[in-house]
Design a protein around this motif. Structure first.
Motif, short mmCIF file in Angstrom:
data_model
loop_
_atom_site.label_atom_id
_atom_site.label_comp_id
_atom_site.label_asym_id
_atom_site.label_seq_id
_atom_site.Cartn_x
_atom_site.Cartn_y
_atom_site.Cartn_z
N GLN A 52 0.80 -1.23 0.00
CA GLN A 52 0.00 0.00 0.00
C GLN A 52 0.83 1.28 0.00
O GLN A 52 0.30 2.35 -0.28
CB GLN A 52 -0.93 0.01 1.22
N LEU A 53 2.10 1.18 0.35
CA LEU A 53 2.96 2.36 0.42
C LEU A 53 4.01 2.31 -0.69
O LEU A 53 4.43 1.22 -1.08
CB LEU A 53 3.68 2.42 1.78
N PRO A 54 4.45 3.47 -1.16
CA PRO A 54 5.52 3.46 -2.16
C PRO A 54 6.79 2.82 -1.58
O PRO A 54 7.11 3.02 -0.40
CB PRO A 54 5.77 4.95 -2.44
N MET A 55 7.50 2.08 -2.41
CA MET A 55 8.70 1.39 -1.97
C MET A 55 9.71 2.34 -1.35
O MET A 55 10.28 2.07 -0.30
CB MET A 55 9.32 0.64 -3.16
N SER A 56 9.92 3.47 -1.98
CA SER A 56 10.94 4.41 -1.48
C SER A 56 10.60 4.92 -0.08
O SER A 56 11.48 4.99 0.79
CB SER A 56 11.10 5.58 -2.44
N THR A 57 9.36 5.23 0.16
CA THR A 57 8.94 5.71 1.48
C THR A 57 9.00 4.59 2.50
O THR A 57 9.53 4.77 3.60
CB THR A 57 7.51 6.29 1.41
#
Length: 104
Positions: A52-57
């Protein structure tokens, strides 16, 4: 929900680092099992959060929690330096991690 799972991933990372230090110092099988179990749970939780969250974040927050937590645990459990410069660096990492959460 993904943020809660990501926080747990970071906490398991902290526990894993503690078991890693214990294993390096003692070579005990129990420490090795704790290390393997903690990092396994950490990676599973990280992968769930990345749904659900961007990989980078997600990765930056996960490593931030692990880095800050590992450093603080080292200060508390292993009497590592509590120099003001180290604490300032921890504050920068923590602030950056919180900033990523607020911007995501």
């Amino acid at each position: 929900m993904a943020w809660i799972v990501l926080i747990f991933a970071g906490l398991f990372e902290m526990i894993g680092i503690t078991f890693l230090n214990a294993f390096v110092n003692t070579q005990r099988k129990l420490a090795l099992l704790g290390l393997i179990g903690s990092f396994t749970l950490s990676f599973i939780a990280l992968s769930m959060a990345m749904d659900q969250l961007p990989m980078s974040t997600a990765y930056a927050v996960w490593t931030g929690i692990g880095a800050v937590g590992g450093t603080v645990l080292g200060m508390i459990l292993y009497k590592e330096s509590k120099d003001i410069k180290r604490i300032a660096c921890i504050a920068v990492i923590l602030g950056s991690t919180i900033g990523l959460k607020l911007l995501s």
